[in-house]
Design an enzyme around this catalytic site. Sequence first.
Site, PDB file in Angstrom:
ATOM      1  N   GLY A  14       0.775  -1.232   0.000  1.00 23.05           N
ATOM      2  CA  GLY A  14       0.000   0.000   0.000  1.00 23.05           C
ATOM      3  C   GLY A  14       0.808   1.285   0.000  1.00 23.05           C
ATOM      4  O   GLY A  14       0.302   2.320   0.433  1.00 23.05           O
ATOM      5  N   ASN A  16       1.647   3.086  -2.590  1.00 24.89           N
ATOM      6  CA  ASN A  16       0.978   4.031  -3.484  1.00 24.89           C
ATOM      7  C   ASN A  16      -0.317   4.544  -2.860  1.00 24.89           C
ATOM      8  O   ASN A  16      -0.684   5.705  -3.051  1.00 24.89           O
ATOM      9  CB  ASN A  16       0.719   3.410  -4.858  1.00 24.89           C
ATOM     10  CG  ASN A  16       1.931   3.502  -5.752  1.00 24.89           C
ATOM     11  OD1 ASN A  16       2.510   4.571  -5.906  1.00 24.89           O
ATOM     12  ND2 ASN A  16       2.330   2.381  -6.327  1.00 24.89           N
ATOM     13  N   LEU A  83      -3.251  -6.992  -8.204  1.00 29.81           N
ATOM     14  CA  LEU A  83      -2.694  -8.004  -9.100  1.00 29.81           C
ATOM     15  C   LEU A  83      -3.722  -8.899  -9.770  1.00 29.81           C
ATOM     16  O   LEU A  83      -3.369  -9.949 -10.306  1.00 29.81           O
ATOM     17  CB  LEU A  83      -1.682  -8.863  -8.324  1.00 29.81           C
ATOM     18  CG  LEU A  83      -0.527  -8.081  -7.699  1.00 29.81           C
ATOM     19  CD1 LEU A  83       0.407  -9.018  -6.955  1.00 29.81           C
ATOM     20  CD2 LEU A  83       0.224  -7.278  -8.745  1.00 29.81           C
ATOM     21  N   LYS A  84      -4.977  -8.506  -9.757  1.00 28.67           N
ATOM     22  CA  LYS A  84      -6.018  -9.318 -10.380  1.00 28.67           C
ATOM     23  C   LYS A  84      -6.574  -8.589 -11.603  1.00 28.67           C
ATOM     24  O   LYS A  84      -6.650  -7.356 -11.628  1.00 28.67           O
ATOM     25  CB  LYS A  84      -7.163  -9.579  -9.395  1.00 28.67           C
ATOM     26  CG  LYS A  84      -6.747 -10.265  -8.103  1.00 28.67           C
ATOM     27  CD  LYS A  84      -6.137 -11.616  -8.301  1.00 28.67           C
ATOM     28  CE  LYS A  84      -7.177 -12.671  -8.474  1.00 28.67           C
ATOM     29  NZ  LYS A  84      -6.623 -14.009  -8.680  1.00 28.67           N
ATOM     30  N   LEU A  85      -6.978  -9.365 -12.604  1.00 25.68           N
ATOM     31  CA  LEU A  85      -7.628  -8.799 -13.782  1.00 25.68           C
ATOM     32  C   LEU A  85      -9.035  -8.345 -13.391  1.00 25.68           C
ATOM     33  O   LEU A  85      -9.769  -9.080 -12.721  1.00 25.68           O
ATOM     34  CB  LEU A  85      -7.696  -9.850 -14.896  1.00 25.68           C
ATOM     35  CG  LEU A  85      -8.183  -9.354 -16.252  1.00 25.68           C
ATOM     36  CD1 LEU A  85      -7.204  -8.336 -16.833  1.00 25.68           C
ATOM     37  CD2 LEU A  85      -8.339 -10.537 -17.210  1.00 25.68           C
ATOM     38  N   ILE A  86      -9.409  -7.157 -13.817  1.00 27.78           N
ATOM     39  CA  ILE A  86     -10.723  -6.606 -13.492  1.00 27.78           C
ATOM     40  C   ILE A  86     -11.758  -7.213 -14.438  1.00 27.78           C
ATOM     41  O   ILE A  86     -11.583  -7.196 -15.658  1.00 27.78           O
ATOM     42  CB  ILE A  86     -10.722  -5.067 -13.622  1.00 27.78           C
ATOM     43  CG1 ILE A  86      -9.663  -4.451 -12.708  1.00 27.78           C
ATOM     44  CG2 ILE A  86     -12.105  -4.493 -13.330  1.00 27.78           C
ATOM     45  CD1 ILE A  86      -9.862  -4.702 -11.234  1.00 27.78           C
ATOM     46  N   HIS A 102       1.681   1.169 -13.312  1.00 30.40           N
ATOM     47  CA  HIS A 102       2.543   0.030 -13.672  1.00 30.40           C
ATOM     48  C   HIS A 102       4.003   0.461 -13.556  1.00 30.40           C
ATOM     49  O   HIS A 102       4.362   1.539 -14.028  1.00 30.40           O
ATOM     50  CB  HIS A 102       2.237  -0.428 -15.104  1.00 30.40           C
ATOM     51  CG  HIS A 102       3.006  -1.633 -15.500  1.00 30.40           C
ATOM     52  ND1 HIS A 102       2.710  -2.896 -15.038  1.00 30.40           N
ATOM     53  CD2 HIS A 102       4.087  -1.774 -16.298  1.00 30.40           C
ATOM     54  CE1 HIS A 102       3.565  -3.767 -15.547  1.00 30.40           C
ATOM     55  NE2 HIS A 102       4.421  -3.109 -16.309  1.00 30.40           N
ATOM     56  N   ASP A 143      -2.549  -4.267 -18.569  1.00 35.34           N
ATOM     57  CA  ASP A 143      -1.577  -3.258 -18.990  1.00 35.34           C
ATOM     58  C   ASP A 143      -1.697  -2.825 -20.450  1.00 35.34           C
ATOM     59  O   ASP A 143      -0.704  -2.432 -21.064  1.00 35.34           O
ATOM     60  CB  ASP A 143      -0.148  -3.758 -18.729  1.00 35.34           C
ATOM     61  CG  ASP A 143       0.078  -4.111 -17.282  1.00 35.34           C
ATOM     62  OD1 ASP A 143      -0.501  -3.438 -16.412  1.00 35.34           O
ATOM     63  OD2 ASP A 143       0.838  -5.063 -17.007  1.00 35.34           O
ATOM     64  N   GLU A 172       6.620   6.515  -8.955  1.00 37.92           N
ATOM     65  CA  GLU A 172       5.202   6.167  -8.805  1.00 37.92           C
ATOM     66  C   GLU A 172       4.533   7.085  -7.800  1.00 37.92           C
ATOM     67  O   GLU A 172       3.422   7.579  -8.027  1.00 37.92           O
ATOM     68  CB  GLU A 172       5.050   4.711  -8.333  1.00 37.92           C
ATOM     69  CG  GLU A 172       5.402   3.674  -9.364  1.00 37.92           C
ATOM     70  CD  GLU A 172       5.216   2.263  -8.829  1.00 37.92           C
ATOM     71  OE1 GLU A 172       4.153   1.988  -8.245  1.00 37.92           O
ATOM     72  OE2 GLU A 172       6.135   1.443  -8.989  1.00 37.92           O
TER      73      GLU A 172
END
Length: 188
Positions: A14, A16, A83-86, A102, A143, A172
């Site tokens: 966390g 960011n 880290l999961k695809l939406i 990213h 990405d 970032e």
Amino acid sequence: MTAVRVAVLASGGGTNLQALLDALTDSPLARVARVITNRPTAGAVDRARRNGIPTSVLRDPDDPAELLTALGDAHLVVLAGYLKLIPAPVVARFRGRMINIHPALLPDFGGPGMYGHRVHEAVLASGAKESGVTVHFVDEAFDRGAIIAQMRVPVERGDTPDTLAARVLEAEHQLLPKVVLDLAARIR
């Protein structure tokens, strides 16, 4: 005028999220309204709780209904180390209002499995002279959404994945809050 409600999705420590919390303190433009994770032990959960931000832990991150419920009345969604695809229905609901950060200069060094040190190892193995950070809109693939902003970071002689990651992370923390505030100003 009401501040834009930002939902942050995070799977890790966390940092960011913390950069956003720090940057948005007392901001009339945007505020972090909730934090959502797929990992109950994610450091982002502790950061959110220390700041009085409601949190949700997803039982099934692939379930669009569960994620949409967790997002609630958010205006803007920020993936910050998530880290999961939406799921596609969630992307459709927040198209143009869901962003990801990213740790490389996309379109290079992105896609499935390209996160954390894997990204920095790939950059170093390629012989690239620079790396950096990309903030992009989220679409149905990892990405590949339209790039909003990038910040370049030099690759230095003798860099390791750790030293490069540290410099990229600093970038970032600078770029993400700026993009969030810019988008919030447009959404309002």
